[in-house]
Design a protein around this motif. Sequence first.
Motif, short mmCIF file in Angstrom:
data_model
loop_
_atom_site.label_atom_id
_atom_site.label_comp_id
_atom_site.label_asym_id
_atom_site.label_seq_id
_atom_site.Cartn_x
_atom_site.Cartn_y
_atom_site.Cartn_z
N GLY A 151 -48.22 -24.87 33.34
CA GLY A 151 -49.12 -25.42 34.45
C GLY A 151 -48.49 -26.46 35.44
N GLU A 152 -47.14 -26.68 35.34
CA GLU A 152 -46.60 -27.81 36.33
C GLU A 152 -45.73 -26.80 37.18
OE1 GLU A 152 -47.52 -30.77 36.91
OE2 GLU A 152 -48.71 -31.05 34.96
N GLU A 153 -45.95 -26.88 38.47
CA GLU A 153 -44.80 -26.08 39.43
C GLU A 153 -43.90 -27.02 39.82
OE1 GLU A 153 -47.43 -24.29 42.46
OE2 GLU A 153 -48.48 -23.01 40.87
N GLY A 154 -42.73 -26.47 40.22
CA GLY A 154 -41.79 -27.41 41.10
C GLY A 154 -40.95 -28.27 40.14
N ILE A 155 -41.13 -28.01 38.63
CA ILE A 155 -40.25 -28.99 37.76
C ILE A 155 -39.08 -28.24 37.47
CG2 ILE A 155 -40.12 -30.08 35.49
CD1 ILE A 155 -43.27 -30.64 35.87
N GLY A 156 -37.94 -28.74 37.51
CA GLY A 156 -36.64 -28.14 37.23
C GLY A 156 -36.10 -28.56 35.76
N LYS A 157 -34.99 -28.88 35.72
CA LYS A 157 -34.31 -29.48 34.13
C LYS A 157 -34.93 -30.64 33.88
CE LYS A 157 -29.96 -30.34 32.19
NZ LYS A 157 -28.34 -30.28 32.32
N ILE A 158 -35.41 -30.81 32.65
CA ILE A 158 -35.54 -32.07 32.17
C ILE A 158 -34.47 -32.76 31.65
CG2 ILE A 158 -36.94 -33.21 30.17
CD1 ILE A 158 -39.08 -31.16 30.58
N THR A 159 -34.25 -33.94 32.22
CA THR A 159 -33.06 -34.72 31.97
C THR A 159 -33.10 -35.86 30.59
OG1 THR A 159 -33.46 -36.49 33.62
CG2 THR A 159 -31.98 -34.57 33.86
N ALA A 160 -34.32 -36.40 30.49
CA ALA A 160 -34.73 -37.35 29.28
C ALA A 160 -36.20 -37.58 29.05
CB ALA A 160 -33.99 -38.70 29.88
N PHE A 161 -36.36 -38.02 27.90
CA PHE A 161 -37.84 -38.12 27.61
C PHE A 161 -37.91 -39.46 26.77
CE2 PHE A 161 -36.08 -36.05 24.11
CZ PHE A 161 -36.98 -36.65 23.00
N GLY A 162 -39.15 -39.93 26.63
CA GLY A 162 -39.57 -41.21 25.81
C GLY A 162 -40.88 -41.07 25.36
N VAL A 163 -41.35 -41.69 24.36
CA VAL A 163 -42.72 -41.81 23.84
C VAL A 163 -43.24 -43.28 24.14
CG1 VAL A 163 -42.42 -40.20 21.95
CG2 VAL A 163 -41.77 -42.50 21.62
N SER A 164 -42.67 -44.11 24.95
CA SER A 164 -43.26 -45.36 25.02
C SER A 164 -43.26 -45.74 26.60
CB SER A 164 -42.64 -46.40 24.38
OG SER A 164 -41.41 -46.62 25.01
N ARG A 165 -44.31 -46.47 27.08
CA ARG A 165 -44.23 -46.64 28.67
C ARG A 165 -43.08 -47.75 29.03
NH1 ARG A 165 -50.01 -48.13 31.16
NH2 ARG A 165 -49.94 -46.03 30.35
N SER A 166 -42.71 -48.44 27.94
CA SER A 166 -41.57 -49.58 28.22
C SER A 166 -40.28 -48.83 28.40
CB SER A 166 -41.58 -50.38 27.35
OG SER A 166 -41.37 -49.97 26.06
N ASP A 167 -39.96 -47.69 27.81
CA ASP A 167 -38.73 -46.72 27.87
C ASP A 167 -39.40 -45.30 28.17
OD1 ASP A 167 -36.26 -46.12 27.86
OD2 ASP A 167 -36.06 -46.50 25.63
N PRO A 168 -39.61 -44.96 29.14
CA PRO A 168 -40.02 -43.44 29.37
C PRO A 168 -38.87 -42.73 29.35
CG PRO A 168 -40.09 -44.56 31.35
CD PRO A 168 -39.78 -45.79 30.43
N THR A 169 -37.52 -43.06 29.58
CA THR A 169 -36.46 -42.16 29.64
C THR A 169 -35.31 -42.55 28.96
OG1 THR A 169 -35.52 -43.03 31.66
CG2 THR A 169 -37.14 -41.42 32.00
N GLY A 170 -35.62 -43.15 27.73
CA GLY A 170 -34.66 -43.45 26.95
C GLY A 170 -33.77 -42.61 25.89
N ILE A 171 -34.51 -41.30 25.89
CA ILE A 171 -33.85 -40.55 24.97
C ILE A 171 -33.41 -39.27 25.75
CG2 ILE A 171 -34.52 -38.97 22.92
CD1 ILE A 171 -36.60 -40.83 22.42
N VAL A 172 -32.04 -38.67 25.59
CA VAL A 172 -31.63 -37.49 26.40
C VAL A 172 -32.10 -36.33 25.88
CG1 VAL A 172 -29.47 -36.35 26.78
CG2 VAL A 172 -29.42 -38.70 26.39
N ALA A 173 -32.53 -35.58 26.96
CA ALA A 173 -33.16 -34.30 26.32
C ALA A 173 -32.30 -33.35 25.32
CB ALA A 173 -33.37 -33.50 27.45
N GLY A 174 -32.95 -32.93 24.33
CA GLY A 174 -32.30 -31.91 23.07
C GLY A 174 -32.01 -33.18 22.00
N GLU A 175 -32.20 -34.22 21.99
CA GLU A 175 -32.24 -35.10 20.84
C GLU A 175 -33.44 -35.50 20.38
OE1 GLU A 175 -30.31 -38.79 21.81
OE2 GLU A 175 -28.29 -37.98 22.47
N GLU A 176 -33.31 -35.55 18.99
CA GLU A 176 -34.64 -35.80 18.15
C GLU A 176 -35.05 -37.40 17.98
OE1 GLU A 176 -36.15 -33.44 14.61
OE2 GLU A 176 -34.85 -35.09 13.77
N THR A 177 -36.11 -37.60 18.24
CA THR A 177 -36.45 -39.15 18.07
C THR A 177 -37.60 -39.23 17.01
OG1 THR A 177 -37.10 -41.29 19.35
CG2 THR A 177 -38.45 -39.02 19.96
N GLU A 178 -37.89 -40.30 16.57
CA GLU A 178 -38.99 -40.54 15.45
C GLU A 178 -40.15 -41.32 16.07
OE1 GLU A 178 -37.35 -42.98 12.17
OE2 GLU A 178 -36.10 -41.64 11.53
#
Length: 376
Positions: free
Chosen positions: A84-111
């Motif tokens: 449902g999202e257009e124009g999005i390319g490769k995802i480089t990082a992600f996160g589960v908290s607003r204070s650190d939204p991109t602290g985890i490298v894509a492909g890694e597992e987080t708790e």
Amino acid sequence: MENIAGHKPALTWVTRICVLVLVILWLVPTVGLFVSSFRDRDDISASPWWQAPFPTEQTSAARISGEPALVDDVYVLTGNLKDGEEGIGKITAFGVSRSDPTGIVAGEETELRGGGTLVVNADGSYEMRTPEEPSDKGQRVYFAAEVPPEFTTDNYERVLYSNGMAQAFINTFTVTIPATVIPILIAAFAAYALAWMQFPGRGLLIAGVVGLLVVPLQLALVPLLRLHNDIGIGQSFVGIWLAHTGFGLPLAIYLLRNYMVGLPKDIIEGAKVDGATDFQIFTRIVLPLSFPALASFAIFQFLWTWNDLLVAKVFLPSDSGSWVMTRKIADDLLGSRGGDWGILATAAFVSIAVPIAVFFLMQRYLVRGLLAGSVK
């Protein structure tokens, strides 16, 4: 050593470097304006124009929800963040908290805080495992993704086809062309008289013309408008033609007079010996030879009149049907879309397209006209 054949003096290289620097200083903002005119507001805010050809990284948020599958007493929820999202390319990082939204490298597992794990891959696919069934609200996840460059002509369609822009474009030509031709016609006669005709007070008139070059036009706006109202032309196209004519005459007379003075004296005297009148000399000899100076002033007058806003706001009617492009941009586009830089960049580039074309078509006469009378 300076006069040896094939040896170029150091001043030549300094001149070339200075010209190159000036050309770069002029081209850089023009290119930036042109590139920005094909970008939307979000892209302009996300990255500068020189990074427009390259992908940019933007941070977004989404919620992971849906019907989980129960596998070995563990609830597994899978999907793709790009759905449902257009124009999005490769995802480089992600996160589960607003204070650190991109602290985890894509492909890694987080708790997760409530137990369980989450992994988001570069292609947008994710897998969330929890010991308890996820709530209907879903798990919020933040991610940084590369957004490919996108260029569009929507800005030009909105500007060119906006209400009143075509009329403003026509009005600009209606103001600019007479305001360029009229002062050239008047100044050519005056310049010839000051250059080749002898009469009392000629020196004072030349000094007066030079003095008028330094008088700010803002000083004359209110008195001139009152004069127009008194004689019945008020705020009209005739009024702005005469206003631009008055403001442009000092430079026109000064420029043309300097050029005409430098014309060969023998040609003028030979024509007088043959019985030619001053009018014949002016129309058949001086005017054709003065074309570089005429073209040089025409460039200046056209550019100044086309880009003028102050005189147009004072001497044109206030109704939108009489607006020129500069006022249309300033009062309409800038007033209603002050934060839409894509629209403003497009409108500015459209407004300077015609002056740029005129300049490049006639620029070969510019230097010849400006140097008129400087070398004997």
